[in-house]
Scaffold this motif. Structure first.
Motif, PDB file in Angstrom:
ATOM      1  N   ILE A 191       0.851  -1.206   0.000  1.00  0.00           N
ATOM      2  CA  ILE A 191       0.000   0.000   0.000  1.00  0.00           C
ATOM      3  C   ILE A 191       0.881   1.248   0.000  1.00  0.00           C
ATOM      4  N   ASP A 192       1.975   1.195   0.756  1.00  0.00           N
ATOM      5  CA  ASP A 192       2.934   2.303   0.762  1.00  0.00           C
ATOM      6  C   ASP A 192       3.468   2.566  -0.644  1.00  0.00           C
ATOM      7  N   ALA A 193       3.879   1.512  -1.320  1.00  0.00           N
ATOM      8  CA  ALA A 193       4.537   1.671  -2.620  1.00  0.00           C
ATOM      9  C   ALA A 193       3.562   2.076  -3.715  1.00  0.00           C
ATOM     10  N   ASN A 194       2.402   1.453  -3.749  1.00  0.00           N
ATOM     11  CA  ASN A 194       1.540   1.586  -4.926  1.00  0.00           C
ATOM     12  C   ASN A 194       0.294   2.439  -4.700  1.00  0.00           C
ATOM     13  N   MET A 195       0.129   2.919  -3.479  1.00  0.00           N
ATOM     14  CA  MET A 195      -0.978   3.845  -3.228  1.00  0.00           C
ATOM     15  C   MET A 195      -0.492   5.122  -2.534  1.00  0.00           C
ATOM     16  N   LEU A 196       0.172   4.972  -1.376  1.00  0.00           N
ATOM     17  CA  LEU A 196       0.508   6.172  -0.594  1.00  0.00           C
ATOM     18  C   LEU A 196       1.660   6.972  -1.188  1.00  0.00           C
ATOM     19  N   THR A 197       2.641   6.301  -1.774  1.00  0.00           N
ATOM     20  CA  THR A 197       3.765   7.049  -2.360  1.00  0.00           C
ATOM     21  C   THR A 197       3.284   8.000  -3.452  1.00  0.00           C
ATOM     22  N   PRO A 198       2.504   7.536  -4.433  1.00  0.00           N
ATOM     23  CA  PRO A 198       1.993   8.502  -5.415  1.00  0.00           C
ATOM     24  C   PRO A 198       1.146   9.596  -4.781  1.00  0.00           C
ATOM     25  N   ILE A 199       0.356   9.253  -3.773  1.00  0.00           N
ATOM     26  CA  ILE A 199      -0.498  10.275  -3.145  1.00  0.00           C
ATOM     27  C   ILE A 199       0.358  11.343  -2.462  1.00  0.00           C
ATOM     28  N   PHE A 200       1.415  10.932  -1.763  1.00  0.00           N
ATOM     29  CA  PHE A 200       2.255  11.933  -1.092  1.00  0.00           C
ATOM     30  C   PHE A 200       3.027  12.788  -2.098  1.00  0.00           C
ATOM     31  N   LEU A 201       3.436  12.187  -3.203  1.00  0.00           N
ATOM     32  CA  LEU A 201       4.125  12.998  -4.224  1.00  0.00           C
ATOM     33  C   LEU A 201       3.154  13.973  -4.884  1.00  0.00           C
ATOM     34  N   ILE A 202       1.942  13.510  -5.123  1.00  0.00           N
ATOM     35  CA  ILE A 202       0.927  14.418  -5.688  1.00  0.00           C
ATOM     36  C   ILE A 202       0.685  15.571  -4.707  1.00  0.00           C
ATOM     37  N   ARG A 203       0.566  15.231  -3.434  1.00  0.00           N
ATOM     38  CA  ARG A 203       0.333  16.279  -2.434  1.00  0.00           C
ATOM     39  C   ARG A 203       1.440  17.332  -2.460  1.00  0.00           C
ATOM     40  N   ALA A 204       2.671  16.865  -2.671  1.00  0.00           N
ATOM     41  CA  ALA A 204       3.814  17.788  -2.637  1.00  0.00           C
ATOM     42  C   ALA A 204       3.848  18.735  -3.835  1.00  0.00           C
ATOM     43  N   VAL A 205       3.263  18.328  -4.959  1.00  0.00           N
ATOM     44  CA  VAL A 205       3.451  19.139  -6.173  1.00  0.00           C
ATOM     45  C   VAL A 205       2.175  19.774  -6.725  1.00  0.00           C
ATOM     46  N   VAL A 206       1.017  19.262  -6.327  1.00  0.00           N
ATOM     47  CA  VAL A 206      -0.196  19.631  -7.065  1.00  0.00           C
ATOM     48  C   VAL A 206      -0.588  21.100  -6.872  1.00  0.00           C
ATOM     49  N   ASP A 207      -0.399  21.640  -5.681  1.00  0.00           N
ATOM     50  CA  ASP A 207      -0.804  23.031  -5.467  1.00  0.00           C
ATOM     51  C   ASP A 207       0.082  23.997  -6.248  1.00  0.00           C
ATOM     52  N   GLY A 208       1.365  23.682  -6.324  1.00  0.00           N
ATOM     53  CA  GLY A 208       2.283  24.507  -7.129  1.00  0.00           C
ATOM     54  C   GLY A 208       1.905  24.454  -8.603  1.00  0.00           C
ATOM     55  N   MET A 209       1.571  23.274  -9.076  1.00  0.00           N
ATOM     56  CA  MET A 209       1.138  23.142 -10.478  1.00  0.00           C
ATOM     57  C   MET A 209      -0.101  24.006 -10.722  1.00  0.00           C
ATOM     58  N   ALA A 210      -1.033  23.923  -9.790  1.00  0.00           N
ATOM     59  CA  ALA A 210      -2.281  24.689  -9.950  1.00  0.00           C
ATOM     60  C   ALA A 210      -1.977  26.188  -9.974  1.00  0.00           C
ATOM     61  N   ALA A 211      -1.070  26.631  -9.093  1.00  0.00           N
ATOM     62  CA  ALA A 211      -0.732  28.061  -9.046  1.00  0.00           C
ATOM     63  C   ALA A 211      -0.070  28.498 -10.354  1.00  0.00           C
ATOM     64  N   ARG A 212       0.724  27.602 -10.949  1.00  0.00           N
ATOM     65  CA  ARG A 212       1.408  27.937 -12.214  1.00  0.00           C
ATOM     66  C   ARG A 212       0.536  27.641 -13.434  1.00  0.00           C
ATOM     67  N   ARG A 213      -0.621  27.084 -13.183  1.00  0.00           N
ATOM     68  CA  ARG A 213      -1.614  26.779 -14.218  1.00  0.00           C
ATOM     69  C   ARG A 213      -1.119  25.816 -15.284  1.00  0.00           C
ATOM     70  N   PHE A 214      -0.267  24.910 -14.875  1.00  0.00           N
ATOM     71  CA  PHE A 214       0.078  23.777 -15.746  1.00  0.00           C
ATOM     72  C   PHE A 214       0.575  22.638 -14.878  1.00  0.00           C
ATOM     73  N   GLY A 215      -0.005  21.478 -15.075  1.00  0.00           N
ATOM     74  CA  GLY A 215       0.482  20.283 -14.394  1.00  0.00           C
ATOM     75  C   GLY A 215      -0.040  19.033 -15.080  1.00  0.00           C
ATOM     76  N   ARG A 216       0.818  18.057 -15.191  1.00  0.00           N
ATOM     77  CA  ARG A 216       0.412  16.766 -15.754  1.00  0.00           C
ATOM     78  C   ARG A 216       0.938  15.672 -14.818  1.00  0.00           C
ATOM     79  N   ILE A 217       0.010  14.937 -14.254  1.00  0.00           N
ATOM     80  CA  ILE A 217       0.406  13.842 -13.360  1.00  0.00           C
ATOM     81  C   ILE A 217      -0.092  12.542 -13.975  1.00  0.00           C
ATOM     82  N   VAL A 218       0.820  11.625 -14.147  1.00  0.00           N
ATOM     83  CA  VAL A 218       0.472  10.325 -14.726  1.00  0.00           C
ATOM     84  C   VAL A 218       0.905   9.254 -13.734  1.00  0.00           C
TER      85      VAL A 218
END
Ligand code: NAP
Length: 260
Positions: A109-136
């Protein structure tokens, strides 16, 4: 197709080999500067050098386990404001769920669920502020069609998929997209490992097992990682901002349905 990605910055996790590497290569061909991660420094440095030589983009190799806080901090320190995040990590081992204790499940769960969620948490607000983000997120065809001996993969990745379905709709208005790529069988080390287990169980040679798997797909073959990388670059393109919260299956047609 002009992806409009030249000069963008990406973190591609678990990218010294296989599908992660293929995504990194495809993005680099579009002019994206990269931070690539993997646990083993040697092959990671070799991959980074090969991508640099082939494309001329900046490639920073960050060795570390992306499923740990330390590994994530190191990747983010090398690229604090990515435009693109490709989430990936090794898949959980196959087996019988009766043999898996709590610690084994938590690791998956750490590797395949929580790790992506924590990385998304770290970057998503900055992407939104810069008005461009692509997360795959690289997940698995097993999210749509469970693979019996990969119960931890089926479960952990489905959890990520549910989370992403909700979040993707909350950030789309800021030109930040979150989508999942669901690989069926692609010829990588991971495939060889899972095929070896299946082959041993069935008393067949590995290549025979792979051929049988290939025949089960309407495409009649195993996927080439470069095809997977191309799909990733497409989802990251500037013109893909209206593709939101989708699960794109790349399996040669093996998942049999009229739609969805
Ligand atoms: P692969 O060929 O074995 O490559 C895995 C890559 O991830 C390597 O670069 C590996 O380098 C790195 N890695 C693994 N664990 C890591 C960690 N904890 N932290 C950082 N890097 C890590 O695997 P793949 O076939 O590309 O698979 C990628 C993902 O897709 C896996 O989750 C797999 O289960 C899933 N998937 C693959 C297929 C397929 O057919 N290939 C099908 C369905 C799903 P190090 O070992 O040096 O860290």
């Amino acid at each position: 197709m002009d992806t409009g990605l030249k000069g963008r910055r990406a973190i591609v996790c678990a990218a010294s080999k296989g599908l992660g590497r293929a995504c990194a290569e495809a993005l680099a061909r579009e002019g994206v500067d990269l931070v690539v991660t993997a646990r083993t420094p040697g092959p990671l440095e070799e991959t980074a050098a090969a991508i640099r030589a082939a494309t001329g983009v900046r490639v920073t190799a960050v060795a570390g386990d992306i499923t740990t806080e330390e590994g994530r901090v190191a990747a983010l320190a090398a690229c604090p404001e990515p435009d693109i995040l490709v989430n990936n990590a090794g898949g959980p081992p196959p087996g019988d769920f009766r043999d898996w204790d709590r610690a084994t499940w938590v690791k998956a769960i750490d590797a395949n669920m929580l790790t992506p969620i924590f990385l998304i948490r770290a970057v998503v607000d900055g992407m939104a502020a810069r008005r461009f983000g692509r997360i795959v997120n690289i997940t698995s065809a097993s999210v749509k069609s469970p693979i019996p001996n990969l119960g931890m993969s089926n479960g952990a990745r489905a959890g990520l998929t549910g989370f992403v379905a909700g979040l993707a709709r909350q950030v789309a208005a800021h030109n930040v997209t979150i989508n999942n790529l669901l690989p069926g069988p692609f010829r990588t080390d991971r495939l060889l490992t899972t095929m070896r287990v299946a082959a041993e169980k069935a008393g067949r040679a590995v290549e025979e097992e792979i051929e049988l798997r290939a025949q089960r797909s309407p495409a009649g073959r195993i996927g080439d990682p470069a095809e997977f990388g191309a799909a990733c670059a497409f989802l990251c393109a500037a013109s893909s901002g209206f593709i939101v919260g989708q699960n794109l299956v790349l399996d040669g047609g093996a998942f049999n349905s009229t739609m969805g």
